[in-house]
Scaffold this motif. Sequence first.
Motif, PDB file in Angstrom:
ATOM      1  N   LEU A  65       0.843  -1.212   0.000  1.00 37.57           N
ATOM      2  CA  LEU A  65       0.000   0.000   0.000  1.00 37.57           C
ATOM      3  C   LEU A  65       0.872   1.254   0.000  1.00 37.57           C
ATOM      4  O   LEU A  65       0.996   1.894  -1.026  1.00 37.57           O
ATOM      5  CB  LEU A  65      -0.991  -0.006   1.168  1.00 37.57           C
ATOM      6  N   ARG A  66       1.458   1.628   1.124  1.00 36.24           N
ATOM      7  CA  ARG A  66       2.495   2.678   1.206  1.00 36.24           C
ATOM      8  C   ARG A  66       3.435   2.234   2.310  1.00 36.24           C
ATOM      9  O   ARG A  66       3.008   1.553   3.235  1.00 36.24           O
ATOM     10  CB  ARG A  66       1.890   4.037   1.616  1.00 36.24           C
ATOM     11  N   HIS A  73      -1.375   0.792  11.575  1.00 33.77           N
ATOM     12  CA  HIS A  73      -2.697   0.463  12.114  1.00 33.77           C
ATOM     13  C   HIS A  73      -2.689  -0.819  12.934  1.00 33.77           C
ATOM     14  O   HIS A  73      -3.741  -1.403  13.183  1.00 33.77           O
ATOM     15  CB  HIS A  73      -3.717   0.368  10.970  1.00 33.77           C
ATOM     16  N   GLU A 102       2.987   7.801   9.127  1.00 38.09           N
ATOM     17  CA  GLU A 102       1.674   7.244   8.772  1.00 38.09           C
ATOM     18  C   GLU A 102       0.694   7.280   9.945  1.00 38.09           C
ATOM     19  O   GLU A 102      -0.502   7.413   9.747  1.00 38.09           O
ATOM     20  CB  GLU A 102       1.817   5.808   8.249  1.00 38.09           C
ATOM     21  N   GLY A 108       4.223  15.211   7.912  1.00 35.34           N
ATOM     22  CA  GLY A 108       4.832  14.927   6.618  1.00 35.34           C
ATOM     23  C   GLY A 108       4.719  13.466   6.237  1.00 35.34           C
ATOM     24  O   GLY A 108       4.022  12.690   6.882  1.00 35.34           O
ATOM     25  N   THR A 109       5.420  13.112   5.159  1.00 35.40           N
ATOM     26  CA  THR A 109       5.399  11.742   4.666  1.00 35.40           C
ATOM     27  C   THR A 109       6.698  11.473   3.922  1.00 35.40           C
ATOM     28  O   THR A 109       7.419  12.408   3.581  1.00 35.40           O
ATOM     29  CB  THR A 109       4.170  11.494   3.764  1.00 35.40           C
ATOM     30  N   GLN A 111       8.298   9.840   0.567  1.00 35.24           N
ATOM     31  CA  GLN A 111       7.937   9.422  -0.785  1.00 35.24           C
ATOM     32  C   GLN A 111       9.123   8.726  -1.462  1.00 35.24           C
ATOM     33  O   GLN A 111      10.244   8.787  -0.968  1.00 35.24           O
ATOM     34  CB  GLN A 111       7.538  10.669  -1.590  1.00 35.24           C
ATOM     35  N   ILE A 112       8.840   8.105  -2.613  1.00 30.51           N
ATOM     36  CA  ILE A 112       9.903   7.421  -3.356  1.00 30.51           C
ATOM     37  C   ILE A 112      10.994   8.430  -3.731  1.00 30.51           C
ATOM     38  O   ILE A 112      10.704   9.554  -4.131  1.00 30.51           O
ATOM     39  CB  ILE A 112       9.322   6.739  -4.615  1.00 30.51           C
ATOM     40  N   ASN A 113      12.255   8.006  -3.590  1.00 32.88           N
ATOM     41  CA  ASN A 113      13.399   8.869  -3.920  1.00 32.88           C
ATOM     42  C   ASN A 113      13.245   9.471  -5.312  1.00 32.88           C
ATOM     43  O   ASN A 113      12.747   8.797  -6.222  1.00 32.88           O
ATOM     44  CB  ASN A 113      14.699   8.050  -3.891  1.00 32.88           C
ATOM     45  N   ARG A 153      12.298  10.260   0.603  1.00 34.24           N
ATOM     46  CA  ARG A 153      12.197  11.677   0.223  1.00 34.24           C
ATOM     47  C   ARG A 153      11.134  12.337   1.092  1.00 34.24           C
ATOM     48  O   ARG A 153       9.934  12.115   0.895  1.00 34.24           O
ATOM     49  CB  ARG A 153      11.826  11.773  -1.262  1.00 34.24           C
TER      50      ARG A 153
END
Lengths: 221, 102
Positions: A65-66, A73, A102, A108-109, A111-113, A153
Amino acid sequence: MKLFALKTKPVAVLCFPGTQCDEDVVKAFKNLNYPVKKIWYADHFSSEGFSSFVLPGGFSYGDYLRAGALAAHSPAMQDICEAAKKGKPVLGICNGFQILCETGLLEGTLQINNTLRFVDQWVKLQLCHPCPSWGGEQIQKDICLPIAHKEGRFYADKECIKKLEDQGQIWWKYTENPNGSLENIAGIMNEEKNVAGLMPHPERAVEEWMGGIAGRAFFSG
Amino acid sequence: MGKRVGKTVNNFLLARANGGISMVIVGVKILPKKEVLDVQGRAIAETLKRRKHLIEECQYGKFIKLKINTANKEEALNKAREMAESVLCNSLVESYELEILS
């Protein structure tokens, strides 16, 4: 008295399916004579019996998922969120940082480089604001630590980045950006500064033969 | 325990009496927000352009299919929305759309 209590209560190291750096974190604490206990993600546990909590690196749930989304969860994470809100120290390393973002404990989050590649190298880091719960003032201002990630990232909207800067929530910055992180951010803290996360791996730099001992201070605070 | 099983069986029988198991299939379409750098979409676009395909932009996302135990479409959409907002989608960087598939 407080220090004594910190020394005797064990540190909880959380393990998810796919966590792989748990043993390294356990060894880093044990070498400094801190008691450690591993906690399995699927069960609720009593956070009262622990001094602090570490979410180690790896690929929880295979990054499905991410990265960190499904782990965030899990039952044990709910207990950690409650403990964090009470002010207990929580540290997320690499995948642990992704999980903390999450859950919403950190803003923030990740992300993929921007290179779309997995990066595995030593990076120079600059301390922006010390984290009182993890290393505090003992930590050197300029250190080298290894990174190993594909989703590192850091991204947050402009307002959030400004808030992080203004409130002194930025913990570490890269001196040379390896992944496209906004503002070169490598690690951040929450407003209360008891919850912190970073992409580099301090547990992989605790013995001379590993290439450096800059990571030790993270586990001795 | 027995009560729960009994309820499930009752629901099943009820559904069969209604002419089939009551279920709504909802699709959740997730795409990165416009302001977020979509590295995967960009890499796909570059490859497509290299193959001489004329495209302006490519966005890379996810599609999740949910079978929801209800006969009511409105209820199914509400449940799917709750799932999308709590787990499936990170509202900071992604947006989602729901659609009834059947």
